[in-house]
Each structure stands twice: as structure tokens, then as C-alpha cells.
Write a protein that holds these residues in place. Structure first.
Motif, PDB file in Angstrom:
ATOM      1  N   GLU A 295     -45.871  11.237   4.305  1.00 19.80           N
ATOM      2  CA  GLU A 295     -44.728  11.935   4.894  1.00 19.80           C
ATOM      3  C   GLU A 295     -43.585  10.991   5.240  1.00 19.80           C
ATOM      4  N   ASP A 296     -43.867   9.725   5.353  1.00 26.42           N
ATOM      5  CA  ASP A 296     -42.817   8.755   5.678  1.00 26.42           C
ATOM      6  C   ASP A 296     -42.167   8.160   4.435  1.00 26.42           C
ATOM      7  N   ALA A 297     -42.672   8.528   3.249  1.00 26.90           N
ATOM      8  CA  ALA A 297     -42.111   7.980   2.017  1.00 26.90           C
ATOM      9  C   ALA A 297     -40.686   8.491   1.825  1.00 26.90           C
ATOM     10  N   ALA A 298     -39.855   7.677   1.179  1.00 29.35           N
ATOM     11  CA  ALA A 298     -38.439   8.013   1.007  1.00 29.35           C
ATOM     12  C   ALA A 298     -38.257   9.288   0.191  1.00 29.35           C
ATOM     13  N   CYS A 299     -39.151   9.533  -0.763  1.00 30.79           N
ATOM     14  CA  CYS A 299     -39.006  10.695  -1.652  1.00 30.79           C
ATOM     15  C   CYS A 299     -40.050  11.770  -1.364  1.00 30.79           C
ATOM     16  N   PHE A 300     -40.513  11.837  -0.123  1.00 35.28           N
ATOM     17  CA  PHE A 300     -41.551  12.800   0.241  1.00 35.28           C
ATOM     18  C   PHE A 300     -41.127  14.237  -0.078  1.00 35.28           C
ATOM     19  N   GLU A 301     -39.876  14.595   0.223  1.00 32.30           N
ATOM     20  CA  GLU A 301     -39.405  15.957  -0.021  1.00 32.30           C
ATOM     21  C   GLU A 301     -39.541  16.336  -1.497  1.00 32.30           C
TER      22      GLU A 301
ATOM     23  N   GLN B   9     -41.580  14.980  -3.748  1.00 26.92           N
ATOM     24  CA  GLN B   9     -42.998  15.055  -4.114  1.00 26.92           C
ATOM     25  C   GLN B   9     -43.619  16.357  -3.596  1.00 26.92           C
ATOM     26  N   GLN B  10     -43.254  16.728  -2.395  1.00 27.28           N
ATOM     27  CA  GLN B  10     -43.792  17.956  -1.808  1.00 27.28           C
ATOM     28  C   GLN B  10     -43.320  19.189  -2.581  1.00 27.28           C
ATOM     29  N   GLN B  11     -42.032  19.227  -2.919  1.00 27.39           N
ATOM     30  CA  GLN B  11     -41.480  20.393  -3.603  1.00 27.39           C
ATOM     31  C   GLN B  11     -42.128  20.607  -4.970  1.00 27.39           C
ATOM     32  N   GLN B  12     -42.471  19.520  -5.634  1.00 26.24           N
ATOM     33  CA  GLN B  12     -43.103  19.639  -6.950  1.00 26.24           C
ATOM     34  C   GLN B  12     -44.480  20.292  -6.867  1.00 26.24           C
ATOM     35  N   LEU B  13     -45.149  20.156  -5.731  1.00 27.73           N
ATOM     36  CA  LEU B  13     -46.512  20.662  -5.589  1.00 27.73           C
ATOM     37  C   LEU B  13     -46.576  22.107  -5.092  1.00 27.73           C
ATOM     38  N   ILE B  14     -45.468  22.601  -4.568  1.00 25.56           N
ATOM     39  CA  ILE B  14     -45.485  23.952  -4.003  1.00 25.56           C
ATOM     40  C   ILE B  14     -45.698  24.985  -5.110  1.00 25.56           C
ATOM     41  N   VAL B  15     -46.610  25.914  -4.861  1.00 19.01           N
ATOM     42  CA  VAL B  15     -46.800  27.054  -5.766  1.00 19.01           C
ATOM     43  C   VAL B  15     -46.044  28.233  -5.166  1.00 19.01           C
ATOM     44  N   HIS B  16     -44.951  28.601  -5.787  1.00 22.01           N
ATOM     45  CA  HIS B  16     -44.122  29.680  -5.270  1.00 22.01           C
ATOM     46  C   HIS B  16     -44.678  31.042  -5.683  1.00 22.01           C
ATOM     47  N   ARG B  17     -44.617  31.974  -4.775  1.00 21.62           N
ATOM     48  CA  ARG B  17     -44.934  33.358  -5.139  1.00 21.62           C
ATOM     49  C   ARG B  17     -43.890  33.863  -6.126  1.00 21.62           C
TER      50      ARG B  17
ATOM     51  N   GLY C 229     -39.927  25.508   0.906  1.00 27.19           N
ATOM     52  CA  GLY C 229     -39.662  24.083   0.721  1.00 27.19           C
ATOM     53  C   GLY C 229     -38.188  23.758   0.865  1.00 27.19           C
ATOM     54  N   PRO C 230     -37.858  22.475   0.983  1.00 25.03           N
ATOM     55  CA  PRO C 230     -36.492  22.053   1.302  1.00 25.03           C
ATOM     56  C   PRO C 230     -35.550  21.945   0.110  1.00 25.03           C
ATOM     57  N   LEU C 231     -36.078  21.884  -1.116  1.00 29.91           N
ATOM     58  CA  LEU C 231     -35.244  21.634  -2.293  1.00 29.91           C
ATOM     59  C   LEU C 231     -35.298  22.809  -3.268  1.00 29.91           C
ATOM     60  N   TYR C 232     -34.233  22.981  -4.013  1.00 30.50           N
ATOM     61  CA  TYR C 232     -34.111  24.092  -4.952  1.00 30.50           C
ATOM     62  C   TYR C 232     -34.940  23.797  -6.204  1.00 30.50           C
ATOM     63  N   PRO C 233     -35.952  24.612  -6.514  1.00 32.52           N
ATOM     64  CA  PRO C 233     -36.825  24.336  -7.675  1.00 32.52           C
ATOM     65  C   PRO C 233     -36.203  24.837  -8.973  1.00 32.52           C
TER      66      PRO C 233
ATOM     67  N   THR D 195     -40.710  20.564 -14.473  1.00 28.07           N
ATOM     68  CA  THR D 195     -40.563  21.062 -13.100  1.00 28.07           C
ATOM     69  C   THR D 195     -40.554  19.955 -12.049  1.00 28.07           C
ATOM     70  N   ARG D 196     -40.735  18.701 -12.451  1.00 28.77           N
ATOM     71  CA  ARG D 196     -40.642  17.629 -11.448  1.00 28.77           C
ATOM     72  C   ARG D 196     -39.197  17.487 -10.957  1.00 28.77           C
ATOM     73  N   PHE D 197     -38.234  17.926 -11.781  1.00 32.25           N
ATOM     74  CA  PHE D 197     -36.827  17.806 -11.394  1.00 32.25           C
ATOM     75  C   PHE D 197     -36.447  18.995 -10.520  1.00 32.25           C
ATOM     76  N   VAL D 198     -36.319  18.727  -9.234  1.00 35.05           N
ATOM     77  CA  VAL D 198     -35.941  19.735  -8.250  1.00 35.05           C
ATOM     78  C   VAL D 198     -34.634  19.287  -7.611  1.00 35.05           C
ATOM     79  N   GLY D 199     -34.002  20.223  -6.893  1.00 33.40           N
ATOM     80  CA  GLY D 199     -32.726  19.875  -6.298  1.00 33.40           C
ATOM     81  C   GLY D 199     -31.662  19.766  -7.367  1.00 33.40           C
ATOM     82  N   PHE D 200     -30.869  18.696  -7.315  1.00 29.28           N
ATOM     83  CA  PHE D 200     -29.773  18.510  -8.266  1.00 29.28           C
ATOM     84  C   PHE D 200     -29.936  17.182  -8.983  1.00 29.28           C
TER      85      PHE D 200
END
Length: 705
Positions: free
Chosen positions: A384-390, A392-400, A482-486, A617-622
Motif C-alpha cells: 500500500e505504500d508503493a508509489a504505483c499502488f493505485e 496495481q490495485q485498479q488492475q486487479l479489481i473485478v468490476h460488476r 477504485g480510484p482510476l478510470y479502467p 487492461t493494465r493501462f488504467v487512468g490516462f
């Protein structure tokens, strides 16, 4: 005169006697109620549980349909007993309704649930994807093909708006597994206000002969007095409503249920033209002849808000109700003195965040949904303290994912047809009407919304004459988390749902030329793309900085606007390398399609076969999301052909949050760069030495793609 200590002694004796009486009363209640762990139950429909004390027989139901019960009340099922629920669901609208029903059940439930869904092909496609991506623990879903059941009921004429699907509850004992002994059957338009386990507990009140639990009908329909010449099907008294049913499937099968209801229906149809209330008419006609089959349930388990409802007689406080049933075609517009309370209650679940219902059941260990364990392990390994945590987290989310959220009519099969594919969020809804005017062909759009925003979107479409008139636009809701646009996951959802042989991969803030749809189909046919090995047709992109803008009707008009400075080639000022390989100078004079070479950072809008590579799908956000896709097309030897009469124009709008973060945050751009390097490593593994030429793409300045 008594000694002073005597009253104290008498008081102690009285207290002791009172305590003894209390213990005797509790012992009596215990004997009557039985062991709470046994709960007078028959797990799985078997004949009792070894070691449980025998339970007293249930008292007969009083005439008003309210269960007397025992002093200890209905015994809940064991904490982790699996409860079974059957629902008939057909079509796009019904699949939305069932989601709200399931939300209300999941909100209150404390037991594992198994949903048995009888569906048509449309609803099954939607709900399979939805439940697979919802990943709710201790929830199992089985599907049953409604088409296979239609021959058993299609002979019954039915005037109800539900059509044949409204009769399918009659054949549930045939459709559901023979090992299933008990099931709760629900209409899609009911909302729970209590734990469904309390309803399941009412099975314990069935006598040995009773097989069906129903709530009395809360209107005068079956009394035949609503209007002149009203002739309903026969019923016992006021009849019963079938929006909520408890079925003892084992006993129904033993009693010859199928022969029973068919004989009754055939007899009544000799004098009645059709059913008016679908299965409910047939159930009531059978109960009229076989009254011993029914166990009347308390009315609070099916409060019926129909047009002629007398439901207000059922309850003193609206908060005491257990299930609310919107059984009128008017639905939320029905009249009742507590209608506002009921509407607000329903709307709460309609907009409730379904992600919150992914919680584990406390104290009920169960097999996690497919993929859930691996997902949890991957999430647990993140720093959670990693610079790119957001990222990495967004890539793993399974969206409904709720595909075809609105009614959709697929286009007829045509060999050169093209679907426009794009994605958007709530702040881009205003683009939809203009897009529909510019693109008359089919579209597949993924929308990134919350549950509440999905309802606003629904109303937006219904209120728009332009949007509501289109049935060839498929809207797919991906629920926000999640915090970033998938962005690339959204594109993949829309791409996967396209039904034509070719797709135009666009963005929602672009308007295509008015003639582009017809031109693309003609070009595909002329170029014989079906015979080429692989090809991607490039649609040159332009932009205007003006909010008020006359859209060009032709290439000649576009060139004039380009020359006068009203138009620019896309991102000419900010990121020219993104579209430079299109060679706009050549395009000005081109009369025929021409081939261009891939170059680093190239990100054109293209028309490709539907089975093209998916977005990474690893590319999230902009940043770099389209660049990576075009790079993949080149790696798979797609030929890039620029069309001489095609164009699309980007309209101005406020920048997205992710774009603002990209521009303002060096850390954000660093994370995109890290994703690029990771992407290239994967390319090297897949394509070997052929991927070396893409290494230069990683050495360019940060992409604006």
C-alpha cells in the motif's frame, strides 16, 4: 405481634416460589419450541435431523390467513443452511428488476443462497455475466432454459402482460432438480424488507398435506365485483397471490402436481377464454378444488400494491412489512397511503452500491466464488505504500458488468456491417444524442457508473426522443470501483458485445462524419477485407476548440475549415506524433486508400474485424491505452490503410480527472512508464525478437494517448 424477622422470611419464600414458577414456564416454552439448533427442521427436505426432539404439529391456520405459530415464533433455519429461491426472468427490463430484488435479499440475508433462474437467452446472457463479475460469497446461481418449458404451457391462452413467462411457475417442479425438496418462488417485482430466512422458516408450519404456501389476494379480483361482467377464474374465498410462494417440491411431485393443474386448467378453459393473471389463475383454480394443499401465510410476506389493493388492512405500521410486491403495471406510480415510504424503500435498493454486498457471511465458511481466492492473494501481496499502488490495485479489481442494460434489438446479419465501439462516464452523457445523429448504425457503448448513476442514465435515455427511439444501441454498465478510470476494460466490454463483423474503435468525444457509416461499409466491401489476411482501416482524426461549430458535410468543407483555422489535426499542438503517421498532407489529395507504417506512439482510430486483439487492461487512468493496442495490431501484422474520405472530429470538453492528474503529477507519469516497460516485457515473451522494434516506443517522452 409477629417477630420482626418473619416478613423478611416470607418475602424470601415468595421470591423463591416466583423463581420456581418462572423456571417451569421457561421449561414449558423450551419443550414447545424445541431445541433452537434443531428448529423443527428437515434439512434438504429429508425426514428430520437425527438427535432433534420431535416437534409439535403446526396448528391449523385461522380463517384470516395469519399464522398462529407457537409462543416462541417461527424457528429460523440453521445459521448456515442453504436456502433455495426460484425466479422466472425474461428480457432486458426483467433482468434489471431481478438485480434490485437480489440486492434486497443479500442486504438482509444471513444464510447462503442458491438462485434458480428460469430465463430466456437474453436474460441468461446478461445475468450470467453479472453474477460472474459480482462475485458474491455464499451465492450460487443455476440457469434453466425457458424455451424447453414453453411447450408445457404454450397451450394455455393468457391475456396477462407477462405472456408465456407468467405461466412458468406452474412447471417449476418439472424444471428444478428432483433432489430439491423446498424452494421459495418470487416474482421479479418484489422487494425484501427482512431476512429471507424468516420466510423459509414458515415451511415448518406446513401440515403433512400442505404443499403450497401463499398470501391471500389483497384485492377483490377473485370476488368478481370489480366491474360489470367481470368473470375471474374460480378461487377459494378472496384467492391467493403468487408473487411469493413456498413450494414443497417433493410433495408436489408425489401428489401428481402436473396432472392435477393441467386437468384443472383444461376444465376451466372450456368456459373461460384465457387466463387474466397467468399462473395465479391456475393455482387458485387448483386450490379451490384441493383446499388442503395450501398453507395461508401472513400477509406481511406479500404486501400487494396492485391497482385495486386493499393492502392497507394488512398492517398497522409500514415498517412491520417483510416483502413489498409492486404487482401493478403502474409499478411505483400505484396509489397507497404509504406509497411514498414504499417508493423510497425500493429506490434505496435500486441505487444501493452492489459492491458492498460482496461481504462474507459471518460464521458460515463456504467455497469462494471462482477466482476470488487468487484475487484476494494478489491484493494481499500489494504494498500500500508503493508509489504505483493505485495502478496495481485498479488492475486487479473485478468490476460488476451489466450488459445490454436497456432493451436492444441486434442488427440483422450483414457481411460488411460496422458497430461503433466507445466508452464513457456520467460526465459525457451529453455526447450521446449528437453521436446518435451522426452514426445511424449499431453501437456498443460501455458506461462507467455507480448504481445510482445507472438509474439517472436510464431516466436520461427515457427522456430523450433521440436516444429512446434507437434500439440498435447497446449500453453496458460497468459499475464504478477504485480510484482510476479502467478505460481499456471498458473498451473490451463494449468490444466483446459488438455483434457485427467489423467494429469502429472510437471515443465518445468524437463525432464521425455524417456519411461515415455508409462509407465504411462500402469501403470494406470494395477492399474485400474478408479476403485480406489482416487490415485496420484508419479514420483520420481532427479537432475543434470551438463549442459552437458547424460540422462539415464533406471532405471539401473539412479542408476549408482546416485552412481557415477552425479545425486542426488531432492533438497537433500537444502530441502530434500520436497521429503524424496518418500523413495528413497525403490525405488531402488522396483519392484511394493508402498504406502507412506503424511508428512509435501512433494511436489512430481504426476499423478492424470484431475478433481483433483486445485492449491491454493494465493501462488504467490516462496514458498509452490506445498506443498499446495499435502496437499489438502491428505486432500481429495488421496492415494500416488510411481511408481518403473518412474523418472524425473531436469536440472540446472539460478535461477528465485522470488527464489532469497525468499532466500535474510526475509520480502518475512514472507509473505509466512502469506499465509501458512491463507491457514490453510481455511483448518480448509473446513475439520474441520481432518485439525489439517496439523498444524505441518506450524511449519516447510520455504519451498523451
Amino acid at each position: 405481634m409477629l417477630p420482626r424477622g418473619r416478613p423478611r422470611a416470607l418475602g424470601a419464600a415468595a421470591l423463591l416460589l416466583l423463581l420456581l414458577l418462572l423456571l417451569l414456564l421457561l421449561a414449558g416454552l423450551f419443550l414447545l419450541c424445541g431445541d433452537p439448533e434443531c428448529a423443527c427442521r428437515e434439512p434438504g427436505g429429508t425426514a428430520g435431523t437425527p438427535g432433534c426432539a420431535s416437534c409439535p404439529p403446526s396448528p391449523p391456520a385461522p380463517p384470516d390467513g395469519r399464522l398462529r405459530g407457537s409462543p416462541c415464533g417461527p424457528q429460523p433455519p440453521p445459521k448456515c443452511e442453504l436456502l433455495h429461491v426460484a425466479i422466472v426472468c425474461a428480457g432486458h427490463n426483467s433482468s434489471r428488476e431481478v438485480v434490485t430484488l437480489v440486492k434486497s435479499m443479500l442486504f438482509y440475508r444471513k444464510n447462503p443462497l442458491h438462485l434458480h433462474l428460469v430465463t430466456d437467452a437474453v436474460a441468461r446472457n446478461i445475468l450470467e455475466k453479472l453474477f460472474h463479475t459480482w462475485m458474491v460469497p455464499a451465492l450460487w446461481v443455476s440457469f434453466y432454459d425457458a424455451e424447453e418449458l414453453k411447450p408445457h404451457i404454450s397451450w394455455i391462452p393468457n391475456k396477462h402482460y407477462s405472456g408465456l413467462y407468467g405461466l412458468m411457475k406452474l412447471v417449476l417442479p418439472r424444471a428444478l432438480p428432483s433432489s430439491l425438496a423446498r424452494v421459495i418462488v418470487l416474482d421479479t417485482d418484489v422487494t425484501f424488507a427482512s431476512d429471507i430466512a424468516e420466510l423459509w422458516a414458515l415451511f415448518a408450519h406446513f401440515s403433512d398435506q400442505q404443499v403450497i404456501g401463499l398470501v391471500e389476494n389483497q384485492s377483490d379480483w377473485y370476488l368478481g365485483s370489480l366491474w360489470k361482467n367481470h368473470r375471474p377464474w374460480p378461487a377459494l374465498g378472496r384467492g391467493f397471490n403468487t408473487g411469493v410462494i413456498l413450494l414443497r417440491l417433493d410433495r408436489l411431485r408425489q401428489a401428481g402436481w402436473e396432472q392435477m393443474w393441467k386437468a384443472t386448467a383444461k376444465k376451466e378453459l372450456l368456459t373461460l377464454p384465457a387466463t387474466s393473471l397467468a399462473d395465479q389463475d391456475v393455482f387458485n383454480a387448483v386450490i379451490r378444488e384441493h383446499a388442503a394443499l395450501v398453507q395461508p401465510l401472513p400477509c406481511i410476506w406479500n404486501l400487494q400494491l396492485s391497482d385495486h389493493t386493499l393492502a392497507e388492512r394488512c398492517y398497522a405500521e409500514a415498517a412491520d412489512l417483510k416483502v413489498i410486491h409492486w404487482n401493478s403495471p403502474k409499478k411505483l406510480r400505484v396509489k397507497n397511503k404509504h406509497a411514498e415510504f414504499f417508493r423510497n424503500f425500493y429506490l434505496t435498493f435500486l441505487g444501493y452500491d452492489g459492491n458492498l454486498l460482496r461481504r462474507e457471511l459471518f460464521g458460515c465458511p463456504s467455497q469462494p466464488p471462482p477466482g476470488a481466492e487468487q484475487l484476494q492473494k494478489a491484493l494481499a501481496q500489494l504494498d500500500e505504500d508503493a508509489a504505483c499502488f493505485e495502478f496495481q490495485q485498479q488492475q486487479l479489481i473485478v468490476h460488476r458488468v451489466h450488459t445490454t442494460f436497456l432493451p436492444h434489438e441486434p442488427p440483422p446479419p450483414r457481411p460488411h456491417d460496422v458497430t461503433l465501439v466507445a466508452q464513457l462516464s456520467m460526465d459525457r452523457l451529453q455526447m450521446l444524442e449528437a453521436l446518435c445523429r451522426h452514426w445511424p448504425g449499431p453501437m456498443s457503448l460501455a458506461l462507467y457508473l455507480t448504481d445510482a448513476e445507472a438509474q439517472h442514465f436510464l431516466h436520461f435515455v427515457e427522456a430523450s426522443p433521440v436516444l429512446s427511439a434507437r434500439r440498435d444501441v447497446a449500453y453496458h454498465v460497468v459499475y464504478r470501483e477504485g480510484p482510476l478510470y479502467p478505460v481499456n476494460q471498458l473498451r473490451n466490454v463494449a468490444l466483446a458485445q459488438a455483434l457485427t463483423p467489423y467494429v469502429f474503435l472510437s471515443d465518445i468525444d468524437f463525432l464521425p462524419a455524417y456519411t461515415l457509416y455508409d462509407y465504411l461499409r462500402a469501403s470494406i466491401k470494395q477492399l474485400e477485407l474478408g479476403g485480406r489476411q489482416k487490415a485496420a482501416l484508419v479514420v483520420p482524426a481532427f479537432e475543434t476548440l470551438r463549442y459552437r461549430f458547424h460540422f462539415p458535410d464533406s471532405k471539401a468543407e473539412l479542408l476549408a475549415l482546416l485552412d481557415e483555422g477552425s479545425l486542426f489535426t488531432f492533438r497537433y499542438h500537444e502530441w502530434p506524433q500520436g497521429h503524424a503517421p496518418t500523413d495528413y498532407g497525403r490525405w488531402r489529395e488522396a483519392q484511394a486508400p493508402y498504406r502507412v507504417q506503424w511508428a512509435a506512439e501512433y494511436e489512430p482510430y481504426v476499423v478492424v474485424p470484431r475478433d481483433c486483439p483486445r485492449y491491454d487492461t493494465r493501462f488504467v487512468g490516462f496514458g498509452w491505452n490506445k498506443v498499446a493496442h495499435v502496437l499489438e495490431l502491428d505486432a500481429q501484422d495488421y496492415e494500416l490503410l488510411v481511408l481518403p474520405e473518412a474523418f472524425t472530429i473531436h469536440l472540446p470538453h472539460t478535461p477528465s480527472l485522470d488527464l489532469s492528474r497525468f499532466r500535474s503529477s510526475a509520480a502518475y507519469r512514472h507509473c505509466i512508464q512502469a506499465l509501458k516497460e512491463e507491457f514490453h516485457q510481455d511483448l518480448s515473451r509473446r513475439y520474441g525478437a520481432a518485439a525489439l522494434k517496439y523498444l524505441t516506443a518506450l524511449q519516447q517522452p510520455q504519451s498523451q494517448a
